[in-house]
Design a protein around this motif. Structure first.
Motif, mmCIF file in Angstrom:
data_model
loop_
_atom_site.group_PDB
_atom_site.id
_atom_site.type_symbol
_atom_site.label_atom_id
_atom_site.label_comp_id
_atom_site.label_asym_id
_atom_site.label_seq_id
_atom_site.Cartn_x
_atom_site.Cartn_y
_atom_site.Cartn_z
ATOM 1 N N MET A 104 0.849 -1.346 0.067
ATOM 2 C CA MET A 104 -0.045 0.026 0.032
ATOM 3 C C MET A 104 1.045 1.447 0.041
ATOM 4 S SD MET A 104 -3.185 -0.511 -0.520
ATOM 5 C CE MET A 104 -3.727 1.225 -0.179
ATOM 6 N N THR A 105 1.925 1.302 0.672
ATOM 7 C CA THR A 105 2.951 2.166 0.697
ATOM 8 C C THR A 105 3.187 2.673 -0.691
ATOM 9 O OG1 THR A 105 3.689 1.821 2.962
ATOM 10 C CG2 THR A 105 4.890 3.318 1.519
ATOM 11 N N TRP A 106 3.815 1.679 -1.391
ATOM 12 C CA TRP A 106 4.215 1.816 -2.942
ATOM 13 C C TRP A 106 3.184 2.171 -3.675
ATOM 14 C CZ3 TRP A 106 8.043 1.827 -0.346
ATOM 15 C CH2 TRP A 106 8.865 0.772 0.311
ATOM 16 N N LYS A 107 1.708 1.656 -3.492
ATOM 17 C CA LYS A 107 0.724 1.966 -4.330
ATOM 18 C C LYS A 107 0.256 3.325 -4.027
ATOM 19 C CE LYS A 107 -2.458 -1.118 -4.465
ATOM 20 N NZ LYS A 107 -3.700 -2.006 -3.919
ATOM 21 N N THR A 108 0.157 3.873 -3.145
ATOM 22 C CA THR A 108 -0.344 5.385 -2.813
ATOM 23 C C THR A 108 0.782 6.391 -3.062
ATOM 24 O OG1 THR A 108 0.623 5.465 -0.527
ATOM 25 C CG2 THR A 108 -1.687 4.894 -0.856
ATOM 26 N N SER A 109 2.087 6.002 -3.132
ATOM 27 C CA SER A 109 3.044 6.959 -3.536
ATOM 28 C C SER A 109 3.011 6.734 -5.065
ATOM 29 C CB SER A 109 4.451 6.325 -3.146
ATOM 30 O OG SER A 109 5.544 6.939 -3.458
ATOM 31 N N LEU A 110 3.242 5.749 -5.695
ATOM 32 C CA LEU A 110 3.099 5.752 -7.036
ATOM 33 C C LEU A 110 1.993 6.387 -7.803
ATOM 34 C CD1 LEU A 110 4.109 4.389 -10.099
ATOM 35 C CD2 LEU A 110 2.288 2.428 -9.533
ATOM 36 N N ALA A 111 0.666 6.346 -7.237
ATOM 37 C CA ALA A 111 -0.470 7.305 -7.758
ATOM 38 C C ALA A 111 -0.308 8.455 -7.205
ATOM 39 C CB ALA A 111 -1.815 6.732 -6.842
ATOM 40 N N GLY A 112 0.559 9.052 -6.694
ATOM 41 C CA GLY A 112 0.963 10.790 -6.381
ATOM 42 C C GLY A 112 0.020 11.125 -5.252
ATOM 43 N N LYS A 399 3.506 6.722 -16.845
ATOM 44 C CA LYS A 399 4.889 7.043 -16.053
ATOM 45 C C LYS A 399 5.452 5.523 -16.202
ATOM 46 C CE LYS A 399 3.222 8.784 -12.397
ATOM 47 N NZ LYS A 399 3.322 9.345 -10.891
ATOM 48 N N VAL A 400 4.726 4.628 -15.636
ATOM 49 C CA VAL A 400 5.171 3.268 -15.284
ATOM 50 C C VAL A 400 5.635 2.840 -16.763
ATOM 51 C CG1 VAL A 400 4.909 1.002 -14.651
ATOM 52 C CG2 VAL A 400 3.981 2.810 -13.367
ATOM 53 N N TYR A 401 4.927 2.694 -17.679
ATOM 54 C CA TYR A 401 5.052 2.436 -18.908
ATOM 55 C C TYR A 401 6.270 2.721 -19.693
ATOM 56 C CZ TYR A 401 4.182 0.054 -23.611
ATOM 57 O OH TYR A 401 4.394 -0.747 -24.717
ATOM 58 N N ASP A 402 6.398 4.163 -19.579
ATOM 59 C CA ASP A 402 7.557 4.936 -20.274
ATOM 60 C C ASP A 402 8.902 4.529 -19.594
ATOM 61 O OD1 ASP A 402 5.477 5.671 -21.914
ATOM 62 O OD2 ASP A 402 5.653 7.688 -21.263
ATOM 63 N N TYR A 403 8.647 4.706 -18.414
ATOM 64 C CA TYR A 403 9.775 4.349 -17.420
ATOM 65 C C TYR A 403 10.513 2.867 -17.649
ATOM 66 C CZ TYR A 403 13.128 4.323 -13.126
ATOM 67 O OH TYR A 403 14.155 4.283 -12.417
ATOM 68 N N ILE A 409 13.362 -2.482 -18.255
ATOM 69 C CA ILE A 409 13.103 -3.167 -17.146
ATOM 70 C C ILE A 409 11.505 -3.580 -17.197
ATOM 71 C CG2 ILE A 409 14.731 -2.440 -15.766
ATOM 72 C CD1 ILE A 409 12.996 -0.322 -14.466
ATOM 73 N N ASP A 410 11.132 -4.587 -16.369
ATOM 74 C CA ASP A 410 9.872 -5.049 -16.371
ATOM 75 C C ASP A 410 8.973 -3.818 -15.642
ATOM 76 O OD1 ASP A 410 9.147 -6.026 -13.179
ATOM 77 O OD2 ASP A 410 11.131 -6.517 -13.869
ATOM 78 N N MET A 411 7.659 -4.123 -15.676
ATOM 79 C CA MET A 411 6.673 -2.621 -15.521
ATOM 80 C C MET A 411 6.390 -2.905 -13.724
ATOM 81 S SD MET A 411 3.513 -2.733 -18.107
ATOM 82 C CE MET A 411 2.890 -1.049 -17.252
ATOM 83 N N ARG A 412 6.749 -3.986 -13.135
ATOM 84 C CA ARG A 412 6.851 -3.993 -11.597
ATOM 85 C C ARG A 412 7.804 -3.234 -11.083
ATOM 86 N NH1 ARG A 412 3.630 -7.030 -8.829
ATOM 87 N NH2 ARG A 412 3.781 -8.909 -9.971
ATOM 88 N N ILE A 418 9.531 4.163 -9.159
ATOM 89 C CA ILE A 418 8.926 5.438 -9.046
ATOM 90 C C ILE A 418 8.316 5.814 -7.990
ATOM 91 C CG2 ILE A 418 7.124 6.870 -10.106
ATOM 92 C CD1 ILE A 418 7.357 5.306 -12.854
ATOM 93 N N ALA A 419 7.586 4.841 -7.223
ATOM 94 C CA ALA A 419 7.086 4.946 -5.908
ATOM 95 C C ALA A 419 8.087 5.101 -4.942
ATOM 96 C CB ALA A 419 6.225 3.582 -5.606
#
Length: 434
Positions: A104-112, A399-403, A409-412, A418-419
């Motif tokens: 959840m920490t990574w998820k909320t961070s990734l979503a901004g 953001k994820v796809y382009d990075y 690297i893979d999307m995960r 990013i997160a």
């Protein structure tokens, strides 16, 4: 058997199966190495801030008292209040809560979002209890947690086997413990409430809609149409149903569904609304659906399809079944449905995985909108909510796809990178309290 398949099978035999916490830590390590995360910040993010375990008694309908164990793990709040669901399931324990809180920490961070990560629940099989018993269990759990949650501190939401009714009971109980002048100001202590009790229009479909959008955005990036694409869904609850609902509108064909009661297939297509309506009169089960054939549970992921949506529990795609998966795209509707060993096999086979912290983030984005709505005393219309979700989720996906493309690297790993970078920046700018 191809040489690659034989090699992968031999590798899989040698790797021991691990739990959810092992998975999330390996994913974290991979991303931390990718971005050269500062070692001091790595130490902080490797552990949880707080772990709360409560044991509480509840009187049953027959007058007997049962003792229940509830958990709430608060992983990190560098970006804002802890945020995450509460699930009612026999698999709930402290390790599962730790892993889910970290995700959840990574998820909320990734979503901004201005949130951190938390998770928890009760170790319970809710099907064994009446509605009145579940209400008493929920209210007693909320009372036990009351000093550890709050609208600016830790904001629970629904998860597996909890829903808007659960959140309404929690909100009412929590507000009842506050001084009279503060009660209505604490309505946003939880999100995912019924629309008539401070909830957000469209929150029920937000997670599934996000799964659908992730698949749609991926198809657009790869110049593909969803028309005629075959897909299977594990879990036909809130997430699985709504993902299928929107995919069907774009011409995709549902060919397989699995839930706790059975697995079904129809390569000519399963009518989404027909199955949903059948479940309403069949105790929520897909078993014996007349317009599909039953298939073995262990062969479900091997069904012929283009897209696989695991939207049930964690650790469903493993080294045991990853080699048999026919889908070329996995869209993770659940949290942690693919373990590390399974993912390595899929990656080597060229299967794309849209990771959970991106794919199912529509739910927490919807929760953020509900929290804002309550906080500001506003009421948003459904079309406004859906448009906001679309915009926010497209930004995250791009953001994820382009990075991932830029770094090779893979999307995960891209999503985690990013997160974690966002949290690292917050720590570097603010410093560590001495």
């Amino acid at each position: 058997m191809s040489t690659l398949t034989a090699e992968l099978k031999e590798k899989a035999k040698k790797v021991p199966q691990r739990g959810m916490m092992d998975n999330v830590m390996e994913q974290f390590e991979s991303a931390a190495n990718q971005i050269n995360l500062h070692p001091n910040i790595k130490k902080i993010l490797s552990i949880t801030n707080n772990e709360i375990i409560v044991n509480f008694p509840v009187k049953m309908d027959n007058g007997d008292v049962e003792i229940f164990t509830g958990y709430r793990v608060q992983h990190n709040n560098a970006l804002g209040p802890y945020k995450g669901g509460l699930r009612y399931h026999p698999t709930v324990d402290i390790d599962a809560a730790r892993a889910l809180a970290m995700w959840m920490t990574w998820k909320t961070s990734l979503a901004g979002l201005p949130y951190g990560g938390g998770k928890g629940g009760i170790k319970i099989d809710p099907s064994k209890y009446s509605k009145t018993e579940l209400e008493r269990i929920t209210r007693r759990f909320t009372f036990a947690l009351a000093d550890n949650i709050g609208p600016e501190h830790d904001i629970p939401a629904p998860d597996v086997n909890t829903n808007s009714q659960t959140m309404a009971w929690m909100a009412d109980t929590y507000m009842s413990t506050r001084p009279p002048a503060e009660r209505t100001a604490n309505q946003h202590v939880v999100t995912g409430k019924p629309a008539g009790s401070g909830g957000l229009e469209g929150r029920d479909r937000a997670t599934g809609y996000g799964v659908y959008l992730s698949i749609k955005f991926w198809a657009e990036k790869n110049n593909q149409s969803l028309e005629g694409k075959k897909y299977i869904v594990q879990g036909f609850g809130n997430v699985g149903y709504w993902a299928a609902h929107f995919l069907e509108k774009d011409g995709a064909i549902l060919v397989g569904v699995q839930d706790a009661f059975g697995s079904i297939e129809n390569q000519k297509g399963i009518d989404v609304e027909g199955l949903f309506n059948y479940m309403q009169v069949n105790d929520g089960s897909i078993a014996d659906f007349p317009k599909a054939k039953e298939v073995k549970k262990e062969t479900f992921f091997a069904l012929e399809c283009d897209i696989c949506i695991p939207a049930a529990l964690g650790n469903q795609i493993t080294k045991e079944n990853a080699l048999s998966i026919k889908a070329k795209l996995i869209a993770e509707g659940a949290n942690g449905p693919t373990n590390v060993e399974g993912e390595k096999i899929l990656t080597e086979r060229g299967v794309t995985i849209i990771p959970d912290i991106l794919c199912n983030s529509g739910g927490v984005v919807g929760s953020y909108f509900e929290w804002l709505q309550n906080r500001n005393g506003e009421l948003w219309q459904l079309d406004e909510v859906m448009a906001k979700l679309d915009k926010k989720l497209k930004e995250s996906f791009n953001k994820v796809y382009d990075y991932a493309k830029a770094e090779g690297i893979d999307m995960r790993t891209a999503a985690f990178s990013i997160a974690i970078k966002r949290i690292e920046k917050a720590y570097i700018e603010r410093g560590i309290f001495p």
